[in-house]
Design an enzyme around this catalytic site. Structure first.
Site, short mmCIF file in Angstrom:
data_model
loop_
_atom_site.label_atom_id
_atom_site.label_comp_id
_atom_site.label_asym_id
_atom_site.label_seq_id
_atom_site.Cartn_x
_atom_site.Cartn_y
_atom_site.Cartn_z
CG ASP A 20 3.57 -3.90 -8.81
OD1 ASP A 20 2.73 -3.18 -8.24
OD2 ASP A 20 3.54 -5.15 -8.79
CG ASP A 66 2.40 -1.54 6.50
OD1 ASP A 66 1.99 -1.64 5.34
OD2 ASP A 66 1.65 -1.33 7.48
CD GLU A 126 0.99 -3.98 -4.78
OE1 GLU A 126 0.54 -4.83 -5.55
OE2 GLU A 126 0.29 -3.34 -3.98
#
Length: 375
Positions: free
Chosen positions: A250, A267, A294
């Site tokens: 993460d 992004d 994410e």
């Protein structure tokens, strides 16, 4: 997932070559059938002037050509048979038939009366013309090499036998030639269209499969693909008793990055991270996937917990070297990740393995982030 497909021209050449080989096999089968029919017809004749040994002798070149081709096909694969070898076979088969037809016609006065021999020989030639035309239609030049000598021989024999009448053999030659050429054009157009459509269908199938299994942003596997491969690897580990690990990843403080710099920068960060993941998980069976948002995941077959921890540390080092800016992170000026490492144990289901990795990820975040925890 690779979407590379052969071009229509490349595939068309390949399909034409394959068809010519299969057409050559079919022409050989038809040749044997015609020879048997000829032998049966001669055996049923009331006049036995022509010895069976003679007619078999005349047929030997055809039989030998077919036998040699059968041996070559048996020894070599289709891809290994070149166009030149195929052309040599077809020319040999063609000349063998021309020799046989000429010898039968030359000996016909001993068997048939009047123009009956001419009619019989012309029937054989007509059958061969259509056989070669069908067998070779994908290449007009090769097809004409196959049918024109037969058509010219038929024209020559009729003019020789009936020299006062040129109109009928000439008309027949022109009509046959027109039928063969126009038929070849129609069949080849259909054949080419079929090949192009097949290429398009294959491309669409690969494209749809890519859309189903590849994340559109990062261009790595998506969660659906990961779940599918994880299920397969768990079954493989159950059978082989090999270790299997996964790392749930993460991005630290990703929401702050989006809020401060915008979703486009976020992004770009995910794309860059995906590239690092694929560089780290670089063995053939390793899998890097975007798990959602994410979150990313790495699947590491034939890897125990200590090996997975080395991979986690390798990812941390590689990501630090890339230096993806994160001005609003509480722990670093660059992007960092928290990781949860988990090894599959016998009896653990897919969901339980993922849940345990998620638990370790939570512990890594609780421990200050930019680290990994393993169980």
């Amino acid at each position: 997932m690779d979407l590379k497909m052969p071009s229509s021209e490349t595939q068309l050449k390949k399909e034409c070559h394959l068809y010519l080989i299969n057409g050559g096999k079919w022409a050989a089968s038809m040749s044997i059938f015609i020879l048997i029919a000829m032998l049966a017809n001669i055996a049923l004749q009331t006049s036995k002037v022509l010895l069976a040994s003679n007619i078999v002798l005349y047929m030997m070149p055809v039989f030998l050509t077919i036998l040699l081709a059968a041996v070559v096909i048996r020894v070599y694969s289709t891809d290994e048979i070149s166009n030149n070898a195929l052309l040599a076979y077809l020319c040999s088969l063609e000349f063998s038939w021309l020799f046989l037809i000429w010898m039968i016609f030359d000996s016909s006065e001993e068997i048939f009366a009047g123009n009956a021999a001419l009619a019989g020989v012309e029937s054989i030639v007509d059958v061969l013309v259509f056989t070669f035309a069908i067998a070779l239609f994908v290449d007009r030049k090769i097809m004409l090499m196959g049918v024109l000598p037969l058509m010219l021989l038929s024209f020559f024999l009729r003019v020789t036998e009936i020299p006062d009448n040129y109109f009928f053999p000439l008309t027949k030659f022109i009509c046959f030639f027109a039928i063969v050429i126009t038929g070849q054009k129609i069949l080849y157009t259909w054949f080419k269209t079929a090949v192009v459509r097949d290429i398009e269908k294959q491309y669409l199938l690969k494209h749809f499969r890519r859309m189903a299994l590849i994340d559109g942003l990062t261009n790595i596997s998506n969660r659906r693909h990961f779940d599918e491969i994880l299920s397969q690897e768990i079954r493989a580990s159950e059978r082989n008793n090999h270790p299997l690990c996964m790392i749930l990843i993460d991005v630290d403080y990703f929401k702050k990055l989006n809020d401060s710099l915008g979703h486009q920068v976020g992004d770009d960060c995910l794309v860059a991270l995906a590239k690092v993941l694929t560089d780290v998980a670089n063995r053939p069976r390793d899998l890097a996937a975007r798990y959602g948002g994410e979150e990313f995941v790495m699947l590491l077959p034939d890897t125990d917990k200590s090996g997975a921890c080395r991979i986690a540390e390798k990812l941390r080092t590689a990501l630090s070297a890339v230096k993806i800016p994160h001005p609003d992170s509480d722990i670093s000026e660059y992007i960092t990740v928290s990781q949860g490492v988990c090894q599959w144990q016998e009896g653990i289901l897919l969901d339980e393995l993922v849940a345990e990795a998620d638990k370790q990820l939570y512990l890594a975040k609780k421990s200050g982030r930019d680290c990994f925890k393993a169980v």
